[in-house]
Design a protein around this motif. Structure first.
Motif: not given
Length: 147
Positions: A96-119
């Motif tokens: 964790v590097f910083a905390l956003p404040k009320v009113g901020d719009k954050i963007i989250s990005r996620a990339s699949l590294v690996s998958q086995f069935e439902n994990i």
């Protein structure tokens, strides 16, 4: 990243979460290997303390963003009354590097590294404009609950 209304995907089609635990407003991009979400921090959010969105809220936002990758296979039919259960099985590394404040719009990005069935193992990051707020390696489990 500019948020264009015509490119948004309804988050309710891919997550079972609802208020007050819904920590993502819109899916901006979604493939089988990647997802991008947006979230506006509001004052009444349960994870806001002293005008900041606390670490637990950032982690929940990341988990919900990540689960959209797996969740899309369960929520392909919006009319179906699908019920799922999911949870974080492992956080290999989190920073964790910083905390956003009320009113901020954050963007989250996620990339699949690996998958086995439902994990799955996913790398994810959240930004407030160009500022990196949090990054993590998360493993998630999700499955449909049969009635």
């Amino acid at each position: 990243m500019e948020i264009r209304e015509d490119q948004m995907i309804n988050i309710h089609n891919f997550l079972p979460h609802r208020e007050p635990m819904l920590m993502a407003d819109h899916i901006l991009e979604l493939t089988k290997e990647k997802v991008v979400t947006s979230f506006e921090i509001k004052e009444e959010n349960i994870f806001v303390h002293n005008n900041e969105f606390v670490e637990a809220g950032l982690i929940e936002n990341l988990a919900q963003t990540c689960s959209s990758i797996l969740g899309q296979s369960f929520f392909e039919n919006p009319e179906a009354d699908t019920k799922v259960i999911g949870f974080i099985t492992n956080i290999k590394k989190i920073e964790v590097f910083a905390l956003p404040k009320v009113g901020d719009k954050i963007i989250s990005r996620a990339s699949l590294v690996s998958q086995f069935e439902n994990i799955c193992h996913i790398f994810c990051e959240t930004f407030n404009h160009d500022e990196l707020l949090i990054r993590a390696d998360i493993s998630l489990f999700i499955q449909e609950v049969k009635s």
